[in-house]
Design an enzyme around this catalytic site. Structure first.
Site, PDB file in Angstrom:
ATOM      1  CE  LYS A  16      -3.799  -2.304   2.565  1.00  0.00           C
ATOM      2  NZ  LYS A  16      -4.647  -2.042   3.720  1.00  0.00           N
ATOM      3  CE1 TYR A  56      -9.332  -3.056   1.241  1.00  0.00           C
ATOM      4  CE2 TYR A  56      -8.717  -0.867   0.124  1.00  0.00           C
ATOM      5  CZ  TYR A  56      -8.389  -2.025   0.831  1.00  0.00           C
ATOM      6  OH  TYR A  56      -7.061  -2.200   1.240  1.00  0.00           O
ATOM      7  CG  ASN A 128      -3.394  -2.672   7.268  1.00  0.00           C
ATOM      8  OD1 ASN A 128      -3.323  -2.254   6.041  1.00  0.00           O
ATOM      9  ND2 ASN A 128      -4.386  -3.420   7.737  1.00  0.00           N
ATOM     10  CG  HIS A 131      -4.997  -6.459   0.066  1.00  0.00           C
ATOM     11  ND1 HIS A 131      -6.206  -6.520   0.754  1.00  0.00           N
ATOM     12  CD2 HIS A 131      -5.063  -7.209  -0.983  1.00  0.00           C
ATOM     13  CE1 HIS A 131      -6.995  -7.163   0.030  1.00  0.00           C
ATOM     14  NE2 HIS A 131      -6.397  -7.706  -0.645  1.00  0.00           N
ATOM     15  CD  GLU A 142      -8.849  -8.988  -2.706  1.00  0.00           C
ATOM     16  OE1 GLU A 142      -9.449  -8.733  -1.802  1.00  0.00           O
ATOM     17  OE2 GLU A 142      -7.544  -9.569  -2.731  1.00  0.00           O
TER      18      GLU A 142
HETATM   19  N1  UDP Z   1      -9.912  -1.104   7.909  1.00  0.00           N
HETATM   20  C1  UDP Z   1      -9.734  -0.011   8.720  1.00  0.00           C
HETATM   21  N2  UDP Z   1     -10.547  -0.040   9.896  1.00  0.00           N
HETATM   22  C2  UDP Z   1     -11.395  -1.229  10.278  1.00  0.00           C
HETATM   23  C3  UDP Z   1     -11.257  -2.341   9.235  1.00  0.00           C
HETATM   24  C4  UDP Z   1     -10.482  -2.077   8.227  1.00  0.00           C
HETATM   25  O1  UDP Z   1      -9.109   1.039   8.648  1.00  0.00           O
HETATM   26  O2  UDP Z   1     -11.982  -1.235  11.388  1.00  0.00           O
HETATM   27  C5  UDP Z   1      -8.959  -1.041   6.627  1.00  0.00           C
HETATM   28  C6  UDP Z   1      -7.477  -1.579   6.660  1.00  0.00           C
HETATM   29  O3  UDP Z   1      -6.575  -0.620   6.019  1.00  0.00           O
HETATM   30  C7  UDP Z   1      -7.743  -2.963   6.059  1.00  0.00           C
HETATM   31  C8  UDP Z   1      -8.925  -2.484   4.941  1.00  0.00           C
HETATM   32  O4  UDP Z   1      -9.778  -1.512   5.746  1.00  0.00           O
HETATM   33  O5  UDP Z   1      -6.587  -3.492   5.767  1.00  0.00           O
HETATM   34  C9  UDP Z   1      -9.565  -3.856   4.403  1.00  0.00           C
HETATM   35  O6  UDP Z   1     -10.333  -4.412   5.498  1.00  0.00           O
HETATM   36  P1  UDP Z   1     -10.376  -5.943   5.784  1.00  0.00           P
HETATM   37  O7  UDP Z   1     -11.319  -6.365   6.743  1.00  0.00           O
HETATM   38  O8  UDP Z   1     -10.773  -6.534   4.457  1.00  0.00           O
HETATM   39  O9  UDP Z   1      -8.856  -6.247   6.332  1.00  0.00           O
HETATM   40  P2  UDP Z   1      -7.733  -7.182   5.618  1.00  0.00           P
HETATM   41  O10 UDP Z   1      -8.239  -8.097   4.885  1.00  0.00           O
HETATM   42  O11 UDP Z   1      -7.059  -6.100   5.094  1.00  0.00           O
HETATM   43  O12 UDP Z   1      -7.121  -7.457   6.947  1.00  0.00           O
HETATM   44 MG    MG Z   2      -9.963  -7.995   3.466  1.00  0.00          MG
END
Ligand code: UDP
Ligand code: MG
Length: 173
Positions: A16, A56, A128, A131, A142
């Site tokens: 990212k 997303y 974070n 991805h 994806e």
């Molecule tokens: N995210 C966030 N707050 C939350 C949940 C998600 O900022 O409470 C952001 C974070 O950058 C995350 C992305 O949205 O990586 C996608 O969320 P997902 O639940 O798919 O988590 P991931 O698969 O990336 O672990």
């Molecule tokens: Mg995810």
């Protein structure tokens, strides 16, 4: 004797914009190489809003959605790009998710990529760093969103040939 050997899988990895800005590309790729998986696709992408929203879409109703779209488009970091990669091999998803760590960088194991390099912004967004697709179905959706079939060096999913006439394309001058 039966063994519980995992299946070959593909997973989409995105470095990212915060990962790129913090100069973590080499570090992240080194960590991911511990998995002994194969990289079968890699490119830099300027993320258009349409791609960001589609990627997303499962989070469309969340209060942080707008901020998340800005984040993945690089608007929070002045770097409008992400690095997209496809990793392929046995249990690719579980192996890469384990190295990435939990979504919330504060909860992520400290030596995981997100635990070591992620942060929570003052607006509450989880920055974070990477991805990783979380299921084979999500990975397929994806990978098809981010890559064209010819950009991946193995046959992951069924594809077909079409002839496109009068398509404008840039070539080297
Ligand atoms: N995210 C966030 N707050 C939350 C949940 C998600 O900022 O409470 C952001 C974070 O950058 C995350 C992305 O949205 O990586 C996608 O969320 P997902 O639940 O798919 O988590 P991931 O698969 O990336 O672990
Ligand atoms: Mg995810």
């Amino acid at each position: 004797m039966l063994t519980s050997q995992g299946k070959n899988q593909a997973t989409l990895i995105l470095i990212k914009p915060d990962g790129l800005k913090k100069s973590l590309t080499g570090n992240i790729l080194t960590r991911l190489s511990e998995t002994k998986l194969e990289i079968v696709g890699a490119k830099m992408v300027r993320v258009q809003r349409e791609l960001a929203e589609e990627h997303y879409k499962h989070l469309k109703d969340k209060p942080f959605f707008e901020e998340l779209i800005k984040y993945i488009q690089g608007e929070l970091h002045g770097r409008r790009k992400v690095m997209a990669l496809v990793y392929w091999g046995e249990d690719a998803i579980a192996k890469c998710r384990a190295l990435a760590g939990a979504t919330n960088p504060e909860e992520a194991e400290p030596t995981s990529i997100r635990g070591a390099y992620g942060r929570i912004t003052t607006k509450g967004l989880y920055e974070n760093v990477i991805h990783v697709s979380s299921t084979p179905e999500e990975a397929e959706r994806e990978i098809k969103l981010w890559f064209k079939p010819d950009e991946i060096i193995v046959d992951l999913y069924p594809k077909k040939k079409i002839i496109i006439k009068e398509k404008e394309e840039s070539i080297w001058a």
